[in-house]
Design an enzyme around this catalytic site. Structure first.
Site, PDB file in Angstrom:
ATOM      1  N   GLU A  36      -6.323  -6.622  11.772  1.00  0.00           N
ATOM      2  CA  GLU A  36      -5.664  -7.640  10.954  1.00  0.00           C
ATOM      3  C   GLU A  36      -4.946  -8.634  11.864  1.00  0.00           C
ATOM      4  OE1 GLU A  36      -2.492  -8.018   7.215  1.00  0.00           O
ATOM      5  OE2 GLU A  36      -2.885  -6.055   8.112  1.00  0.00           O
ATOM      6  N   ASN A  84      -2.538  -7.618   4.180  1.00  0.00           N
ATOM      7  CA  ASN A  84      -1.699  -8.604   3.502  1.00  0.00           C
ATOM      8  C   ASN A  84      -1.990 -10.019   3.986  1.00  0.00           C
ATOM      9  OD1 ASN A  84      -0.535  -6.447   2.225  1.00  0.00           O
ATOM     10  ND2 ASN A  84       1.359  -6.470   3.431  1.00  0.00           N
ATOM     11  N   ASN A 184      -6.716  -7.556  -1.619  1.00  0.00           N
ATOM     12  CA  ASN A 184      -5.976  -6.498  -0.932  1.00  0.00           C
ATOM     13  C   ASN A 184      -4.606  -6.314  -1.591  1.00  0.00           C
ATOM     14  OD1 ASN A 184      -5.195  -4.801   1.604  1.00  0.00           O
ATOM     15  ND2 ASN A 184      -3.575  -6.327   1.427  1.00  0.00           N
ATOM     16  N   GLU A 185      -4.333  -5.110  -2.046  1.00  0.00           N
ATOM     17  CA  GLU A 185      -3.020  -4.756  -2.590  1.00  0.00           C
ATOM     18  C   GLU A 185      -2.475  -5.826  -3.538  1.00  0.00           C
ATOM     19  OE1 GLU A 185      -0.369  -3.610   0.589  1.00  0.00           O
ATOM     20  OE2 GLU A 185      -1.651  -1.933   1.198  1.00  0.00           O
ATOM     21  N   GLU A 313      -6.942   1.813   3.992  1.00  0.00           N
ATOM     22  CA  GLU A 313      -5.723   1.805   4.805  1.00  0.00           C
ATOM     23  C   GLU A 313      -5.082   3.182   4.709  1.00  0.00           C
ATOM     24  OE1 GLU A 313      -2.796  -1.330   4.685  1.00  0.00           O
ATOM     25  OE2 GLU A 313      -4.305  -2.835   4.124  1.00  0.00           O
ATOM     26  N   GLN A 361      -3.801   0.613  12.145  1.00  0.00           N
ATOM     27  CA  GLN A 361      -4.908  -0.254  12.503  1.00  0.00           C
ATOM     28  C   GLN A 361      -5.537   0.234  13.805  1.00  0.00           C
ATOM     29  OE1 GLN A 361      -3.582  -4.376  12.392  1.00  0.00           O
ATOM     30  NE2 GLN A 361      -2.647  -4.100  10.391  1.00  0.00           N
TER      31      GLN A 361
END
Length: 918
Positions: A36, A84, A184-185, A313, A361
């Site tokens: 990310e 995010n 995502n989320e 994740e 990550q």
């Protein structure tokens, strides 16, 4: 899948693996990565063109050491660009000439995005690593048109705007990106454009239709939450539908292929921290059920593949100690490494449901890998990840764990009521080429566990063992100091405990010797010995008596007959048989006649027993065969019957009843007839009465009221039943090992010859003289070590209250024991040369010899030491000097040393003897 049985603390832990029970194929994608635009993950992690150490950077500006690390893990898929971050990311900013790419404020982690690294750079990095890309779409500030444009840019072969733009940027062929996440989320309050579940489900479904119309081959991944939330329930129900129109009428395709869930775990308490990932296991199970529920309620036909879970994740992360807005650079402890291993066990166990998992990550940001200017630092969590990536692939196999468990407060708290938390967290796999791998995580902070392992056995070459551990739970790795790594070794598949039958264990731990067999031990002989006692169920002699007190009383009554002081009275009888045997051997030598070594050594020993017990030999040396069938009857009783039926002693009375009813031949009857005949002859005066043999001493004790007729029968029966096997085996072993070791034979003969020249031994060697031949005694001890007469465990029953042996607790009533052959080959006692015949080990310092003697089970140990030990040593010490001084032994051509094992390990070897030239 691993099932679990909870044990009380102290009970023996066990793991049963069933390699033939393949449960589900493991998708390699569970070992996926995640990169990310956050902290130093991309800039300074994957991409580091400004690093002054140019040998660390390739022509693309990529970190070579990071690439090599990803290749070592064989990472199959990597998620990008977030996270995010993706909620405000516009892919067009990151393509085309770098100098024209805009710098943008980045709202997820409050930074600035240069866009120097974008789609084409990431795709190039994936090609170099050898991994597949997985892109996440912007469901925040992005549009469906933008998403379709990105898909077209990456995958289209048509003559269209974005496909042509890719070509302008230097890439003719499409990238064929398979995996695409629908946001995502989106449920999170930290997200730009946070959504309600209703808004998200509507938007995701419509986007999915458009994306599949453009490229039906893509795998679309729905944005879930934790797998056990109302968000997951709702969006699955609304989005897992059968849409024939969108799919062109295909009844074997999905609109939504996977459902994403995210969970991070962390706790300051090391045990809570290590077991926390078990919560993710329950989350997977619940999520899988919600997928099934959606399919059922929406009438999705079975021809449509079942959706899987994308756990894209996961990791150990405490945002308080490693805040995301300052790079989230965790320093992982050993406890965190255990937690990561448990996480990975979860994915292996739940491989039926999990189609992908991505550690968050891959570098620098909450990562097992940390870059610095001069290289890489591998955190504690790298090592379990590496082991799983290398070995835990193929198929999940059925496994069962029995152990104690952590019963304290859990994090999250709901786990305590919903999830098992065993001290041993286990998964097992079998590869496509048949190799079984097992991962065992001990989450206990202070205790190690001995494991009883069932279901798998090592092939030739042993088992590769990899251990990740450290000095304490909070130890960390730093640059230049790797305190947690992999300790690699091989295990031969053997341990200190082997279960040889239900509730019956063979131990190889020397520390168990004293508690089991030592003087004063409360362990009793097991019922294994009952069949050795005779044809009456309740009849027990000193050998078969299981009650320690009764055994002690019986032994005291006859001990004087077997004492060293009594041996002097038996020497004339041994001398007589020695002379007969030497005469017989002279005939073999003169006629070059071969003979079976053990058979004739037992004939000798049995005739000696006849002389010292009954006053006359059994005449086997003269006859040259088992003329009364006594040896065959004894062999059947001790080896072929008792040693086998002793494993199931409850069948002994039934067999006796059946054999009586059917009038089957009885080996006991043969022995009892001889005993009765000889006692009767002595009592009637038909046999010599002026001898101090065992029968005379028994009759004397009988007359004095110290022994009854049953006691007399026991002593005579014991001598006849067991008096020749041990001695015959031991004599054979001594001669065999001397034949195999000429150096030892030469040294022993030099000792004997010197003793003769110096008058230290007589023409008829006395026991006392033989005992003084130190090398002879060392040879005897070493031969009895290398070839103990008894070849099974000396079984004992664990007393009331149980006992801890070899690091394991055994409850009362368990049968345990040590096999002399196992103990006599223990390198911790005898050294690395344990398999060499080396009499010199018995001639070392007195404390060393004492230690060796304490670990010899040639005649048993403690209060149950063989009562006839001294008689056997009498025969060995008197006969061997004559044999070895007068004759050379050699195996006949083609004859090999072999054995037959029941209770005794009886050798077989055909030999020739010749007169020795002195």
């Amino acid at each position: 899948m691993t099932t679990f049985t909870k044990l009380a603390d102290g009970e023996q832990a066990s793991i049963s693996v069933y390699p033939t029970h393949k449960l589900s194929k493991i998708d390699d994608n569970i070992y996926g990565g995640f990169t990310e635009h956050m902290g130093r993950c991309i800039y300074g992690g994957l991409y580091d063109p400004e690093n002054p150490n140019k040998d660390l950077i390739d022509e693309n500006g990529f970190r070579i050491d990071v690439i090599e690390a990803m290749q070592e893990l064989n990472v199959p898929v990597v998620r990008y660009p977030g996270g995010n971050f993706v909620a405000t990311y516009h892919w067009l900013d990151g393509v085309g000439p770098r100098e024209k790419r805009p710098r943008r404020p980045e709202l997820a982690w409050l930074g600035v995005e240069t866009n120097e690294f974008g789609t084409n750079e990431f795709m190039k990095w994936c090609e170099v690593v050898g991994t597949e890309p997985y892109f996440a779409l912007n469901f925040g500030t992005g549009t469906l048109d933008e998403a379709l444009g990105w898909l077209e840019y990456c995958n289209s072969t048509q003559d269209t705007y974005y496909a042509n733009l890719r070509r302008e940027h230097g890439r003719e062929k499409p990238y064929n990106v398979k995996y695409w996440a629908l946001g995502n989320e989106c449920w999170g309050p930290w997200q730009v454009e946070q959504m309600t579940k209703e808004d998200y489900a509507k938007k995701a479904y419509q986007w999915a239709k458009a994306l599949k119309l453009l490229d039906p081959s893509v795998i679309l991944i729905l944005c879930g939450e934790t797998g056990h939330s109302s968000w997951d329930h709702y969006v699955l129900k609304e989005c897992i539908k059968f849409d024939q129109h969108t799919l062109g009428g295909d009844t074997t395709a999905n609109l939504i292929d996977m459902h994403s869930i995210h969970i991070y775990t962390a706790c300051d308490d090391p045990v809570k921290n290590a077991v926390a990932p078990r919560s993710a296991e329950r989350a997977i199970e619940i999520c899988a059920s919600l997928i099934d529920l959606a399919r059922i309620e929406n009438n999705v036909p079975p021809t449509v593949p079942r959706q899987t879970i994308c756990f894209d994740e996961w990791n150990v992360w405490d945002p308080k100690r490693a805040p995301g807005d300052i790079g989230a650079e965790e320093r992982y402890t050993l406890s965190d490494a255990l937690a990561v291993a448990v996480w990975l066990n979860v994915f292996v166990r739940q491989s039926k449901y999990v189609g992908m998992a991505n550690i968050a990550q891959s570098v620098n940001v909450i990562s097992p890998l940390m870059t610095h200017k001069d290289g890489l630092m591998k955190q504690t969590t790298w090592w379990p990840l590496l082991l799983f990536c290398k070995y835990m692939r193929g198929w999940t196999v059925a496994t069962h764990v029995s152990s104690g468990s952590y019963d304290g407060v859990t994090e999250p708290k709901w786990m305590k009521a919903a999830v098992d938390t065993p001290w041993l967290d286990v998964s097992a796999t079998i590869s496509d080429d048949g190799w079984v791998s097992m991962a065992v995580v001990n989450v206990h902070q202070t205790q190690s566990f001995g494991i009883e392992l069932d279901g798998v056995r090592p092939k030739e070459g042993g088992v590769k063992k990899y251990v990740v551990t450290g000095a304490s739970w909070d130890v960390v790795n730093t640059e230049g100091s790797e305190k947690v790594g992999i300790e690699e070794s091989e295990w031969d598949g053997k341990g200190p405990i082997v279960r040889i039958a239900p509730n019956r264990f063979s131990l190889s731990d020397p520390s168990a010797l004293r508690p089991i067999y030592g003087v004063g031990s409360h362990f009793t002989k097991s019922d294994y010995y009952t069949p050795f006692g005779g044809p009456m169920v309740n009849h027990k002699d000193i050998f078969s008596e299981t009650d320690n007190a009764k055994h002690a009383a019986g032994r005291r009554a006859v001990a004087h007959m077997y004492a060293m002081s009594a041996l002097v009275s038996y020497e004339p009888f041994v001398n007589k048989v020695n002379a007969q045997f030497m005469e017989k051997l002279a005939g073999f030598a003169s006629h070059r006649q071969s003979f079976d070594l053990f058979t004739w050594m037992q004939f000798y020993a049995f005739d000696v027993i006849g002389e010292i017990t009954l006053g006359r030999s059994f005449g086997l040396l003269d006859a040259g065969f088992d003329k009364d069938g006594l040896l065959d009857a004894i062999d059947f009783g001790n080896v072929r019957y008792s040693s086998k039926i002793g494993l199931l002693p409850e069948f002994h009375p039934w067999w006796l009843w059946i054999s009586t009813k059917l009038s089957l031949p009885s080996h006991w009857k043969t022995i009892q007839q001889v005993i009765g005949r000889e006692i009767g002859a002595r009592m009637k005066g038909e046999a010599a009465t002026d001898r101090e043999d065992f029968l005379a001493k028994c009759i004397e004790s009988n007359k004095a009221g110290k022994m009854d007729q049953k006691g007399t029968n026991n002593v005579i029966g014991m001598n006849i039943g067991a008096g020749s096997d041990t001695t015959g085996i031991s004599l054979s072993a001594v001669i065999y090992f001397l034949m195999k070791n000429p150096r030892c034979m030469k040294q022993l003969r030099e000792e004997i010859d010197t003793a003769v020249q110096e008058g230290a031994i007589s023409s008829i060697v006395t026991f006392q003289e033989g005992q003084k031949l130190s090398y002879l005694q060392a040879v005897i001890k070493e031969a009895l070590r290398m070839h103990a007469a008894v070849g099974t465990i000396l079984s004992r029953v664990v007393p009331e209250g149980g006992a801890k042996l070899a690091g394991r607790y055994f409850p009362a009533g368990t049968t345990v024991g040590i096999n002399p052959w196992v103990l006599h080959n223990d390198k911790s006692i005898w050294g690395e040369d344990v398999h060499e015949f080396k009499p010199e080990r018995w001639l070392g310092p007195s404390e060393q010899v004492t230690m060796l003697e304490k670990h010899s089970l040639a005649f048993g140990a403690g209060a149950r030491t063989c009562i006839g030990k001294n008689i056997s040593l009498l025969e060995l010490s008197k006969l061997l000097p004559h044999l070895l001084r007068q004759y050379d032994f050699s195996a006949t051509p083609g004859s090999e040393w072999g054995t037959e094992s029941g209770w005794f390990v009886k050798p077989k070897l055909e030999v020739l003897i010749t007169e020795r030239v002195v």
